[in-house]
Motif scaffolding. Structure first.
Motif, PDB file in Angstrom:
ATOM      1  N   MET A  46      11.533  48.656 -96.559  1.00 36.41           N
ATOM      2  CA  MET A  46      12.440  47.532 -96.805  1.00 36.41           C
ATOM      3  C   MET A  46      13.893  47.990 -96.701  1.00 36.41           C
ATOM      4  N   VAL A  47      14.206  49.158 -97.280  1.00 36.89           N
ATOM      5  CA  VAL A  47      15.562  49.701 -97.172  1.00 36.89           C
ATOM      6  C   VAL A  47      15.936  49.928 -95.706  1.00 36.89           C
ATOM      7  N   THR A  71      12.806  60.615 -95.707  1.00 36.32           N
ATOM      8  CA  THR A  71      12.201  61.796 -96.344  1.00 36.32           C
ATOM      9  C   THR A  71      11.174  61.379 -97.392  1.00 36.32           C
ATOM     10  N   ASP A  72      11.434  60.279 -98.091  1.00 37.57           N
ATOM     11  CA  ASP A  72      10.464  59.785 -99.073  1.00 37.57           C
ATOM     12  C   ASP A  72       9.162  59.368 -98.392  1.00 37.57           C
ATOM     13  N   ILE A  73       9.286  58.660 -97.293  1.00 43.54           N
ATOM     14  CA  ILE A  73       8.096  58.236 -96.539  1.00 43.54           C
ATOM     15  C   ILE A  73       7.358  59.453 -95.997  1.00 43.54           C
ATOM     16  N   PRO A 287       9.596  59.259-104.663  1.00 48.33           N
ATOM     17  CA  PRO A 287       9.698  58.389-103.479  1.00 48.33           C
ATOM     18  C   PRO A 287       9.470  56.915-103.793  1.00 48.33           C
ATOM     19  N   MET A 288       8.648  56.641-104.821  1.00 48.92           N
ATOM     20  CA  MET A 288       8.405  55.250-105.208  1.00 48.92           C
ATOM     21  C   MET A 288       9.621  54.655-105.929  1.00 48.92           C
ATOM     22  N   LEU A 289      10.273  55.453-106.788  1.00 49.54           N
ATOM     23  CA  LEU A 289      11.359  54.941-107.616  1.00 49.54           C
ATOM     24  C   LEU A 289      12.718  54.947-106.921  1.00 49.54           C
ATOM     25  N   ASN A 290      12.915  55.830-105.945  1.00 53.08           N
ATOM     26  CA  ASN A 290      14.232  55.945-105.309  1.00 53.08           C
ATOM     27  C   ASN A 290      14.749  54.626-104.742  1.00 53.08           C
ATOM     28  N   PRO A 291      13.965  53.898-103.920  1.00 51.59           N
ATOM     29  CA  PRO A 291      14.492  52.624-103.399  1.00 51.59           C
ATOM     30  C   PRO A 291      14.701  51.586-104.487  1.00 51.59           C
ATOM     31  N   ILE A 292      13.902  51.661-105.561  1.00 49.43           N
ATOM     32  CA  ILE A 292      14.075  50.726-106.675  1.00 49.43           C
ATOM     33  C   ILE A 292      15.390  51.012-107.391  1.00 49.43           C
TER      34      ILE A 292
END
Length: 312
Positions: A46-47, A71-73, A287-292
């Motif tokens: 989404m980002v 990098t998270d993905i 990686p789950m929390l970074n975009p949040i």
């Protein structure tokens, strides 16, 4: 006797055993793994989608967020699909080359992400300490070059790890008590002299994490000094608020990484299943929390994401 413990030419495959001691609960453990991975993919894609679509977000900060999202993905995708194959289907075999390849990409992604976090700290330093020159110092082209430098550094420092492992003889016992091929876990499978591998692995971690944390600490030290010179308390809060998201992401990433790395090397008294679970959470939770975190704390991004989600 030593020779009898070695396979003739090394094993053709390793066996990833999942989480030792919790084999009966693998199906249940797979549920949070799957949920975390899906949220990671949705949030980070989404980002990437929103930033690519919105011309107003084509700025250095959001370019860095895209690098962090990639990098998270990459880090999550290196681990979760194979882990789910272990949990669901007991597909535990992995070729030696496949294991070393997974190890390389996993550590290279982690090193690249560390470089991105350093660049984010530099971005915040310029934004607060030299705002009038921000647009001239931090252009999109310069951010891209810094990202490439971080990627090249990661490849050059991490690539010797699998190459050094490739020269070692491996024991007949092929079972790795882990869900993925982590460097030290594979080193422990060798019956040869692993001093070079252990030393290089430790030095790589110290160089990457030590230098990056030093640069981040320097950036925030200068930021704090600049903020203290501001007389207005409202300006204090506004300046520090621009750093909140990066500080949260940085603490989440480095704390979990250091805890996992230190327990793997020095936590002999920690139960194996506890260590493996922690090592997986390091790759699943940040990686789950970074975009949040960035979605909540960055108004421009939050508004644009809200615009697209309302259309769905």
């Amino acid at each position: 006797m030593a020779a009898s413990n070695l396979t003739p030419s090394g094993p053709s495959a390793f066996i990833l055993n999942g989480i030792p001691g919790l084999e009966a609960a693998h199906i249940w453990i797979s549920i949070p793994f799957s949920v975390f991975h899906i949220i990671t993919l949705l949030g980070n894609f989404m980002v990437l989608f929103v930033v690519s679509k919105e011309q107003t977000l084509h700025k250095p900060l959001f370019l860095l967020l895209c690098m962090l999202a990639l990098t998270d993905i990459g880090g999550s995708t290196c681990v979760v699909p194979k882990a789910l194959c272990i949990f669901w289907f007991s597909f535990k075999d992995i070729t030696v080359d496949g294991c070393l390849t997974q190890m390389f990409f996993l550590h290279a992604v982690a090193a690249t992400q560390s470089a991105v976090l350093v660049t984010m700290a530099f971005d915040r330093y310029v934004a607060i300490c030299d705002p009038l020159r921000y647009v001239t110092i931090l252009t999109n082209a310069r951010i891209t070059k810094l990202g490439l430098v971080g990627l090249i550094r990661a490849v050059l420092l991490v690539l010797p790890q699998p190459l050094l492992l490739r020269r070692l003889p491996f024991c007949a016992n092929r079972v790795i008590p882990h869900t993925y091929c982590e460097h030290m876990a594979v080193v422990k499978m060798s019956c040869g002299d692993t001093r070079v591998n252990r030393t290089y692995g430790l030095m790589t971690a110290l160089v990457i994490i030590g230098s990056d944390l030093t640069l981040i600490g320097l950036s925030y030290g200068l930021i704090i000094l600049a903020v203290l010179r501001i007389s207005s308390k409202k300006a204090h809060r506004k300046a520090l608020n621009t750093c909140t998201a990066h500080i949260c992401v940085m603490l989440l990433s480095y704390t979990s990484y250091l805890f996992s790395a230190l327990t793997h090397r020095f936590g002999q008294d920690i139960a194996a299943h506890v260590h493996i679970l922690l090592a997986n959470l390091y790759l699943l939770v940040p990686p789950m929390l970074n975009p949040i975190i960035y979605g909540v704390k960055t108004k421009e991004l939050r508004d644009k994401v809200g615009k697209y989600t309302c259309r769905m």
